[in-house]
Design an enzyme around this catalytic site. Structure first.
Site, PDB file in Angstrom:
ATOM      1  N   THR A 101      20.635   9.357 -14.283  1.00 47.87           N
ATOM      2  CA  THR A 101      21.694   9.337 -15.295  1.00 47.87           C
ATOM      3  C   THR A 101      22.192  10.744 -15.618  1.00 47.87           C
ATOM      4  O   THR A 101      23.399  10.966 -15.796  1.00 47.87           O
ATOM      5  CB  THR A 101      21.191   8.649 -16.580  1.00 47.87           C
ATOM      6  OG1 THR A 101      20.860   7.289 -16.281  1.00 47.87           O
ATOM      7  CG2 THR A 101      22.248   8.682 -17.670  1.00 47.87           C
ATOM      8  N   SER A 140      28.076   2.443 -13.029  1.00 47.41           N
ATOM      9  CA  SER A 140      26.818   2.748 -13.683  1.00 47.41           C
ATOM     10  C   SER A 140      26.146   3.825 -12.852  1.00 47.41           C
ATOM     11  O   SER A 140      26.437   3.968 -11.653  1.00 47.41           O
ATOM     12  CB  SER A 140      25.931   1.498 -13.741  1.00 47.41           C
ATOM     13  OG  SER A 140      24.584   1.839 -14.043  1.00 47.41           O
ATOM     14  N   THR A 141      25.262   4.579 -13.480  1.00 47.07           N
ATOM     15  CA  THR A 141      24.430   5.481 -12.673  1.00 47.07           C
ATOM     16  C   THR A 141      23.772   4.701 -11.544  1.00 47.07           C
ATOM     17  O   THR A 141      23.599   5.214 -10.435  1.00 47.07           O
ATOM     18  CB  THR A 141      23.345   6.133 -13.550  1.00 47.07           C
ATOM     19  OG1 THR A 141      23.979   7.000 -14.495  1.00 47.07           O
ATOM     20  CG2 THR A 141      22.357   6.941 -12.709  1.00 47.07           C
ATOM     21  N   ASN A 142      23.455   3.424 -11.814  1.00 46.17           N
ATOM     22  CA  ASN A 142      22.662   2.639 -10.885  1.00 46.17           C
ATOM     23  C   ASN A 142      23.395   2.224  -9.618  1.00 46.17           C
ATOM     24  O   ASN A 142      22.773   1.724  -8.680  1.00 46.17           O
ATOM     25  CB  ASN A 142      22.113   1.398 -11.599  1.00 46.17           C
ATOM     26  CG  ASN A 142      21.338   1.766 -12.843  1.00 46.17           C
ATOM     27  OD1 ASN A 142      20.991   2.922 -13.049  1.00 46.17           O
ATOM     28  ND2 ASN A 142      21.069   0.784 -13.685  1.00 46.17           N
ATOM     29  N   THR A 187      -5.469  18.344  29.411  1.00 46.81           N
ATOM     30  CA  THR A 187      -5.746  17.219  28.523  1.00 46.81           C
ATOM     31  C   THR A 187      -6.962  17.586  27.691  1.00 46.81           C
ATOM     32  O   THR A 187      -7.965  18.080  28.213  1.00 46.81           O
ATOM     33  CB  THR A 187      -6.027  15.928  29.320  1.00 46.81           C
ATOM     34  OG1 THR A 187      -7.115  16.150  30.212  1.00 46.81           O
ATOM     35  CG2 THR A 187      -4.796  15.506  30.122  1.00 46.81           C
ATOM     36  N   SER A 318       1.390  42.726  12.791  1.00 41.06           N
ATOM     37  CA  SER A 318       0.204  43.130  12.045  1.00 41.06           C
ATOM     38  C   SER A 318       0.464  44.423  11.298  1.00 41.06           C
ATOM     39  O   SER A 318       1.195  45.298  11.770  1.00 41.06           O
ATOM     40  CB  SER A 318      -0.987  43.317  12.994  1.00 41.06           C
ATOM     41  OG  SER A 318      -2.100  43.838  12.313  1.00 41.06           O
ATOM     42  N   SER A 319      -0.159  44.525  10.127  1.00 41.75           N
ATOM     43  CA  SER A 319      -0.076  45.776   9.366  1.00 41.75           C
ATOM     44  C   SER A 319      -1.147  46.766   9.777  1.00 41.75           C
ATOM     45  O   SER A 319      -1.147  47.917   9.334  1.00 41.75           O
ATOM     46  CB  SER A 319      -0.216  45.467   7.867  1.00 41.75           C
ATOM     47  OG  SER A 319      -1.483  44.868   7.616  1.00 41.75           O
ATOM     48  N   LYS A 324       0.901  44.478  18.097  1.00 42.13           N
ATOM     49  CA  LYS A 324       0.665  43.023  18.024  1.00 42.13           C
ATOM     50  C   LYS A 324       1.945  42.309  17.602  1.00 42.13           C
ATOM     51  O   LYS A 324       2.617  42.717  16.661  1.00 42.13           O
ATOM     52  CB  LYS A 324      -0.447  42.718  17.024  1.00 42.13           C
ATOM     53  CG  LYS A 324      -0.882  41.250  17.009  1.00 42.13           C
ATOM     54  CD  LYS A 324      -2.117  41.077  16.122  1.00 42.13           C
ATOM     55  CE  LYS A 324      -2.684  39.663  16.225  1.00 42.13           C
ATOM     56  NZ  LYS A 324      -1.838  38.679  15.553  1.00 42.13           N
TER      57      LYS A 324
END
Length: 466
Positions: A101, A140-142, A187, A318-319, A324
């Protein structure tokens, strides 16, 4: 900045004069502080709502239910919203109580106040044009809210399908390009029998083809609307000819053929169509995540992993470890897919809570479904454009690992028998010798026959000699 006074049956509020929404939207702003995500962040939904309201105004004008001059200004206001104006005025949280609504009234109030200004009046002067009596007439909202969700979902599914076609095409390009690159199949993460890199990517493309078909079929369910159902499906306060006329106008406005639902009472309380669409999205997310993760694994290394393909280098990984590079694109795609899968649970639970003649939890469905559509579209395009398009293969590494695999002995089963094959495999694993060398040492096959049986053509498309 001044204010204006607006009222509803609960009471009177001071509304900032620079906003186009009104008292009911203002209450919703106070009541619903949940997700932090508001209507304006979903412009395709705002557009769909304006399209529905425009169709309603045109139908009510034709039926004489809304005066022509008022209906014309509602239409003009809707057109401006459809074209992207006033998006910032759609401010209600997506997650809300009341079956939508607050969203419906946010739309009604903005449309009305935009129209009032175009008529030469001030915002809030509802004696000239009223958000309920005119903009929301016969609705209606509905029925307006779920119909707007369906219009929005249908449009967004079109965007998703285009993104899926782009990814499918990129996968097909790689499948053709790599059709002759031999690699070992796997697999349960163990060596299996030979295949080609082209086969792998052709299978991925087949996933997409299947999902495109499923989503296209599910999309059709979004074209059956309950406009004209009003509160519970009986059509109270609505002209009997409205439902067919509003669908015709909405179809003209959107370019999509929308139809009245067969049973308005059922359609007003049942949200299973959204569950159906979400299920198709979930299936696509599961498959997309598998594709992304398989590529991530094939890319692993660069020296101590599988190293069959090379993802483009997108950013330092990477830090602390220089050089990397992480497979960030497949990873972010996986994260998006997991959220889509989770959203499917939310949608199913919200749908199940539709007691009696209305589902009060439709805002939860809309929020989750919109997020799934946006995430999945972005994930498809991200994987296509930032990974698959620039993916390269390592043919020599693929061939080396394949020829070193003990599972090559599987190709010899028809000629030396399972027991001999198992014995050869065991010795190869224990000694590190190649399958071919052991077979020759034992005199199980001649070199000519061995070479013939282990050619790529015979391993991939075996012709068994009797």
């Amino acid at each position: 900045m001044g204010t204006r006074k607006e009222h509803d049956f609960i009471g009177e509020l001071e509304i900032p004069d620079d906003v186009y929404y009104g008292v009911q939207t203002y209450r919703a702003l106070e009541n619903f502080k949940m997700s932090g995500r508001v209507l304006k962040e979903y412009p395709f939904f705002v557009k769909a709502f304006a399209q529905v309201k425009k169709a309603a105004a045109l139908a009510n004008k034709d039926l004489g239910m809304v005066p022509a001059d008022r209906a014309d200004y509602i239409v003009k206001a809707c057109d401006r919203i459809i074209n992207g104006e006033f998006l910032d005025q759609f401010v209600v949280d997506m997650v809300q109580g009341g079956a939508g609504t607050s969203t419906n009234m946010n739309a009604n109030e903005v449309i009305t106040n935009v129209a009032l200004e175009m008529m030469g009046h001030k915002k809030g002067e509802y004696q000239y044009l009223h958000p309920n009596d005119n903009t929301n007439f016969g609705q209606s909202t509905n029925d307006a809210y779920p119909s707007s969700i369906k219009v929005a979902v249908h449009a967004k599914m079109g965007d998703l399908l285009k993104a899926m076609e782009i990814l499918k095409n990129e996968l097909e390009i790689k499948a053709k390009e790599w059709k002759d690159i031999l690699k070992i199949g796997r697999t349960e993460l163990e060596d299996a029998v030979p295949t080609t890199l082209g086969n792998t990517f052709h299978a991925f493309a087949s996933y997409l083809k299947s999902d495109i078909e499923k989503i296209t079929k599910a999309r059709e369910s979004m074209t059956y609307l309950n406009l004209g159902a009003t509160a519970i499906g009986t059509g109270i306060c609505c002209h009997p000819d409205y439902k067919d006329l509003v669908e015709k106008y909405l179809s003209d406005i959107t370019g999509t053929t929308f139809r009245p639902a067969e049973d308005f009472i059922a359609a007003t309380q049942d949200t299973a169509d959204f569950v159906h669409v979400s299920g198709a999205l979930k299936t696509a997310a599961v498959r997309l995540s598998k594709i992304a993760n398989d590529i991530r694994l094939m890319n692993s290394g660069p020296r101590c992993g599988l190293g069959e393909v090379n993802l483009p280098q997108m950013q330092p990984g990477s830090s602390i470890m220089p050089g990397k590079v992480n497979p960030v694109i497949p990873e972010v795609v996986g994260e998006a897919c997991y959220e889509v899968i989770g959203n499917d649970v939310t949608i199913a639970l919200c749908s199940e809570r539709g007691e009696f003649e209305l589902n009060a939890f439709e805002p939860g469905i809309a929020y989750a479904l919109f997020n799934s559509l946006v995430l999945l579209e972005n994930a498809m395009l991200t994987l296509a454009n930032k990974a698959i398009k620039h993916l390269t293969a390592n043919p020599e590494n693929c061939k080396k690992t394949m020829l070193n695999s003990v599972c090559l002995v599987t190709a010899l089963n028809p000629y030396i028998g399972y027991e001999n094959s198992a014995s050869v495999a065991k010795e190869a694993l224990q000694t590190g010798k190649s399958v071919a060398d052991i077979v020759l040492e034992r005199g199980l096959l001649t070199k000519e026959k061995l070479d013939e049986y282990l050619t790529p053509e015979n391993m991939l498309n075996p012709r068994i000699e009797k």
